[in-house]
Design a protein around this motif. Structure first.
Motif, PDB file in Angstrom:
ATOM      1  N   TYR A  73      -2.436 -27.709  -8.142  1.00  0.00           N
ATOM      2  CA  TYR A  73      -1.971 -28.482  -9.516  1.00  0.00           C
ATOM      3  C   TYR A  73      -0.629 -29.120  -9.376  1.00  0.00           C
ATOM      4  O   TYR A  73      -0.373 -30.191  -9.910  1.00  0.00           O
ATOM      5  CB  TYR A  73      -2.138 -27.434 -10.666  1.00  0.00           C
ATOM      6  CG  TYR A  73      -1.807 -28.154 -11.806  1.00  0.00           C
ATOM      7  CD1 TYR A  73      -2.883 -28.788 -12.678  1.00  0.00           C
ATOM      8  CD2 TYR A  73      -0.700 -28.132 -12.550  1.00  0.00           C
ATOM      9  CE1 TYR A  73      -2.928 -29.284 -13.778  1.00  0.00           C
ATOM     10  CE2 TYR A  73      -0.566 -28.535 -13.901  1.00  0.00           C
ATOM     11  CZ  TYR A  73      -1.460 -29.400 -14.388  1.00  0.00           C
ATOM     12  OH  TYR A  73      -1.353 -29.667 -15.839  1.00  0.00           O
ATOM     13  N   HIS A  82       0.194 -36.612 -14.466  1.00  0.00           N
ATOM     14  CA  HIS A  82      -0.259 -35.664 -15.281  1.00  0.00           C
ATOM     15  C   HIS A  82      -2.121 -35.948 -15.742  1.00  0.00           C
ATOM     16  O   HIS A  82      -2.822 -34.900 -15.867  1.00  0.00           O
ATOM     17  CB  HIS A  82       0.328 -35.576 -16.524  1.00  0.00           C
ATOM     18  CG  HIS A  82       1.561 -34.929 -16.630  1.00  0.00           C
ATOM     19  ND1 HIS A  82       1.816 -33.542 -16.438  1.00  0.00           N
ATOM     20  CD2 HIS A  82       2.958 -35.540 -16.267  1.00  0.00           C
ATOM     21  CE1 HIS A  82       3.211 -33.236 -16.383  1.00  0.00           C
ATOM     22  NE2 HIS A  82       3.787 -34.312 -16.164  1.00  0.00           N
ATOM     23  N   GLU A  83      -2.400 -37.286 -15.588  1.00  0.00           N
ATOM     24  CA  GLU A  83      -3.660 -37.637 -16.010  1.00  0.00           C
ATOM     25  C   GLU A  83      -4.808 -37.007 -14.832  1.00  0.00           C
ATOM     26  O   GLU A  83      -5.711 -36.536 -15.234  1.00  0.00           O
ATOM     27  CB  GLU A  83      -3.876 -39.076 -16.091  1.00  0.00           C
ATOM     28  CG  GLU A  83      -5.153 -39.498 -16.611  1.00  0.00           C
ATOM     29  CD  GLU A  83      -5.283 -41.052 -16.952  1.00  0.00           C
ATOM     30  OE1 GLU A  83      -6.434 -41.537 -17.011  1.00  0.00           O
ATOM     31  OE2 GLU A  83      -4.086 -41.894 -17.025  1.00  0.00           O
ATOM     32  N   GLY A  86      -5.021 -33.417 -15.398  1.00  0.00           N
ATOM     33  CA  GLY A  86      -5.840 -32.835 -16.487  1.00  0.00           C
ATOM     34  C   GLY A  86      -7.385 -32.981 -15.895  1.00  0.00           C
ATOM     35  O   GLY A  86      -8.144 -32.218 -16.355  1.00  0.00           O
ATOM     36  N   VAL A  89      -8.065 -30.042 -13.758  1.00  0.00           N
ATOM     37  CA  VAL A  89      -8.240 -28.975 -14.771  1.00  0.00           C
ATOM     38  C   VAL A  89      -9.695 -28.633 -15.108  1.00  0.00           C
ATOM     39  O   VAL A  89     -10.268 -27.850 -15.255  1.00  0.00           O
ATOM     40  CB  VAL A  89      -7.160 -28.692 -15.957  1.00  0.00           C
ATOM     41  CG1 VAL A  89      -7.666 -27.707 -16.702  1.00  0.00           C
ATOM     42  CG2 VAL A  89      -5.845 -28.784 -15.261  1.00  0.00           C
ATOM     43  N   VAL A 153      -2.890 -22.843 -15.442  1.00  0.00           N
ATOM     44  CA  VAL A 153      -2.196 -24.217 -15.842  1.00  0.00           C
ATOM     45  C   VAL A 153      -1.186 -24.077 -16.563  1.00  0.00           C
ATOM     46  O   VAL A 153       0.037 -24.536 -16.380  1.00  0.00           O
ATOM     47  CB  VAL A 153      -3.302 -25.014 -16.680  1.00  0.00           C
ATOM     48  CG1 VAL A 153      -2.778 -26.060 -17.387  1.00  0.00           C
ATOM     49  CG2 VAL A 153      -4.495 -25.284 -15.824  1.00  0.00           C
ATOM     50  N   LEU A 209      -3.227 -24.825 -24.029  1.00  0.00           N
ATOM     51  CA  LEU A 209      -3.726 -25.920 -23.502  1.00  0.00           C
ATOM     52  C   LEU A 209      -3.787 -27.230 -23.985  1.00  0.00           C
ATOM     53  O   LEU A 209      -3.389 -28.392 -23.642  1.00  0.00           O
ATOM     54  CB  LEU A 209      -5.027 -25.621 -22.874  1.00  0.00           C
ATOM     55  CG  LEU A 209      -4.967 -24.425 -21.535  1.00  0.00           C
ATOM     56  CD1 LEU A 209      -6.655 -24.258 -21.472  1.00  0.00           C
ATOM     57  CD2 LEU A 209      -4.181 -24.918 -20.414  1.00  0.00           C
ATOM     58  N   ILE A 214      -4.497 -31.128 -22.610  1.00  0.00           N
ATOM     59  CA  ILE A 214      -5.720 -30.875 -21.702  1.00  0.00           C
ATOM     60  C   ILE A 214      -6.819 -30.404 -22.658  1.00  0.00           C
ATOM     61  O   ILE A 214      -6.592 -29.468 -23.217  1.00  0.00           O
ATOM     62  CB  ILE A 214      -5.259 -29.699 -20.672  1.00  0.00           C
ATOM     63  CG1 ILE A 214      -4.184 -30.405 -19.719  1.00  0.00           C
ATOM     64  CG2 ILE A 214      -6.507 -29.336 -19.905  1.00  0.00           C
ATOM     65  CD1 ILE A 214      -3.636 -29.263 -19.116  1.00  0.00           C
ATOM     66  N   TRP A 216     -11.470 -30.528 -22.933  1.00  0.00           N
ATOM     67  CA  TRP A 216     -12.579 -30.067 -22.158  1.00  0.00           C
ATOM     68  C   TRP A 216     -13.566 -31.312 -22.295  1.00  0.00           C
ATOM     69  O   TRP A 216     -13.845 -31.672 -23.552  1.00  0.00           O
ATOM     70  CB  TRP A 216     -13.112 -28.658 -22.530  1.00  0.00           C
ATOM     71  CG  TRP A 216     -14.343 -28.568 -21.785  1.00  0.00           C
ATOM     72  CD1 TRP A 216     -14.393 -27.975 -20.655  1.00  0.00           C
ATOM     73  CD2 TRP A 216     -15.721 -28.478 -22.343  1.00  0.00           C
ATOM     74  NE1 TRP A 216     -15.573 -27.606 -19.968  1.00  0.00           N
ATOM     75  CE2 TRP A 216     -16.290 -27.979 -21.000  1.00  0.00           C
ATOM     76  CE3 TRP A 216     -16.234 -29.090 -23.275  1.00  0.00           C
ATOM     77  CZ2 TRP A 216     -17.616 -28.025 -21.125  1.00  0.00           C
ATOM     78  CZ3 TRP A 216     -17.675 -29.080 -23.351  1.00  0.00           C
ATOM     79  CH2 TRP A 216     -18.428 -28.695 -22.141  1.00  0.00           C
TER      80      TRP A 216
END
Length: 522
Positions: A73, A82-83, A86, A89, A153, A209, A214, A216
């Motif tokens: 990571y 970062h995208e 993400g 993740v 994370v 998160l 981040i 889901w």
């Protein structure tokens, strides 16, 4: 001040230590109540066995994800942004949940077959109870898998506070349940509370998160090179953590043929023995691991060597006096912690006997965990797998040889000796990998810490004897009055002698404590 600066690392370690202390206190209350309600009997043997089956599966999956995910990571964040991190993740989270769900279904279906294999000498009623409790607690795999990814994370972003308090939240429903149960049949309520604690621990991490941006979604990016790298690296780590769990099952197998309560005695001894590393050592390793991963990703070899050596020296400074205190005062400690209700003096002796052989390995257990993290930070997952295989192989040999003459104490001693072999192998391999790890300085510090901790032990033993003559008896007050000053003496003498000998770690600990006290007074 960067997130990885020494000052921020000290602050993070302090937060984790405080959270660990609170969690361990609540964990102790949990074990104390469990011992008082159910003692060292086949009921607790069944509960411990049933709890360890899904928990061991969780450690195999979740610990593997955490250790592999952090360095990958960090690499994705640095190289692709970062995208992309993400998206990684989301993919890892979904695959972890699917894998946990598959393990849950498989465990539910196979429980009636593998429980009798694991504990073949249990009576029939204990077998049936173990199967029922195992099926009850299997759903915690889902929540612990989710919590493992979330912890990885957050730690990668140097956000340690929320993950540090997960253990506290895990224990809370169990403690509340144990406060109201009163019958043997209520052990099933305790099992359900374990699942509830796992769920609460995972859910409490989700807001942290979200603050990182981040979210889901039900998707897996199979083309993500980061996901492919996690997949390649995690297989040896799963083997490592899985192999290590095998030895616990082997202990259950051998102990099921010993005296009633042997499995419970080993469990209580492990809980007590893990307190020093769980409270202090884990905070050091947890905080240093993201730093090791970042230094490895940036190819900062000298800085990584310095962090490695510093971690090993600091662990020896804080863990050795605790090992000495636990070894010398094992029976008074177990008596104070557990001897009440159904946990009688015989159970105290069984548990203290196991501690006699576990306590000398406290530093070894801490070093083993930290060295594994060093290899994982270097994205080398094969070497810890070989070390784990050797740990189990030597452990099986030692335990088979020692269980006859030493009963369940032989299982504890076999574990300590096998860990010594594993640590030696890891140090050897790490020196080959890094060329130089500051071995002489580490050995010098180890020698100083052994001497100062031993001197502290002698002083603590003398203090205990003097107070015992002035305050005899087995009441709670008398136990506390004897034990706490003795343990305090061990630590104070150890630190004082380390300062007199010019030990770097002793000076660092005292300096930080003094500065923290000065800030509070100001």
């Amino acid at each position: 001040m960067t997130s990885g600066s020494p000052r921020s690392l000290v602050k993070a370690a302090s937060i984790i230590t405080a959270a660990a202390v609170l969690s361990r206190i609540l964990g102790y209350v949990r074990e104390m109540l469990l011992a008082a309600r159910f003692g060292a009997t086949y009921t607790t043997d069944a509960y411990v066995t049933a709890h360890d089956l899904p928990y061991s599966l969780f450690l195999t999956v979740s610990a593997g994800v955490v250790m592999v995910f952090i360095p990958v990571y960090r690499e994705v964040v640095q190289r692709r942004g970062h995208e992309a991190a993400g998206r990684l993740v989301v993919s890892v989270t979904n695959l972890t949940l699917l894998f946990a769900l598959a393990l849950l279904a498989l465990g539910w279906a196979l429980a009636p077959w593998f429980v009798p294999i694991l504990v073949p000498w249990f009576p029939e009623h204990a077998h049936a109870l173990t199967v029922s409790l195992t099926r009850t607690m299997l759903p915690m795999l889902l929540f612990m898998g989710l919590g493992g990814v979330a912890t990885a994370v957050l730690n990668a972003h140097h956000r340690f506070t929320a993950p540090a308090f997960v253990g506290l939240v895990n224990n809370l429903p169990v403690v509340l349940t144990l406060l109201v149960v009163s019958q043997t049949a209520h052990i099933r309520w305790v099992a359900w509370s374990v699942v509830a604690g796992a769920a609460l621990g995972a859910l409490m991490l989700l807001p942290s998160l979200r603050r990182l941006g981040i979210g889901w979604r039900p998707a897996v990016d199979w083309e993500d090179p980061g996901l492919a790298k996690v997949g390649r690296l995690i297989v040896p780590v799963l083997i490592t953590t899985g192999i290590i769990q095998v030895q616990d099952f082997f202990d259950r197998f051998l102990a099921s043929g010993l005296a009633e309560g042997s499995i419970s005695a080993l469990n209580y001894a492990v809980r007590v023995n893990s307190l020093p590393y769980g409270v202090v050592g884990t905070s050091i390793a947890t905080v240093l691991y993201p730093t090791l991963a970042a230094q490895a990703a940036d190819q900062q070899a000298d800085e990584l060597r310095a962090t490695l050596a510093r971690g090993l020296r600091m662990l020896s400074f804080v863990l050795l006096p605790m090992a000495v205190g636990l070894l010398l005062f094992r029976e008074p400690i177990v008596q104070l912690m557990f001897q009440r209700g159904a946990f009688d003096p015989a159970a105290t002796r069984l548990t203290a006997y196991a501690l006699l052989f576990y306590a000398p390995g406290i530093l070894l257990f801490g070093w083993q965990d930290f060295l594994n993290r060093c290899f994982w930070a270097l994205q080398d997952t094969r070497t810890p797998a070989w070390a784990a295989a050797g740990l189990v192989a030597f452990g099986l040999v030692f335990k088979l040889a020692l269980v006859g003459p030493l009963a369940h104490g032989g299982l504890a001693l076999g574990q300590t000796l096998a860990t010594l072999v594993s640590v030696g192998f890891l140090l050897w391999q790490l020196r080959k990998r890094l060329t130089y790890i500051g071995g002489r300085e580490i050995l010098r510090s180890l020698g100083v810490h052994l001497a100062t901790a031993a001197a502290g032990g002698l002083a603590g033993w003398a203090v205990y004897g003097l107070i015992a003559r002035a305050a005899p008896g087995d009441g709670l007050v008398e136990q506390v009055v004897r034990l706490f000053p003795a343990l305090g003496t061990v630590v104070v003498v150890h630190v004082a002698l380390a300062l007199l000998l010019g030990d770097r770690e002793g000076a660092e600990v005292v300096s930080r404590a003094y500065r923290r006290l000065a800030r509070r007074r100001a």
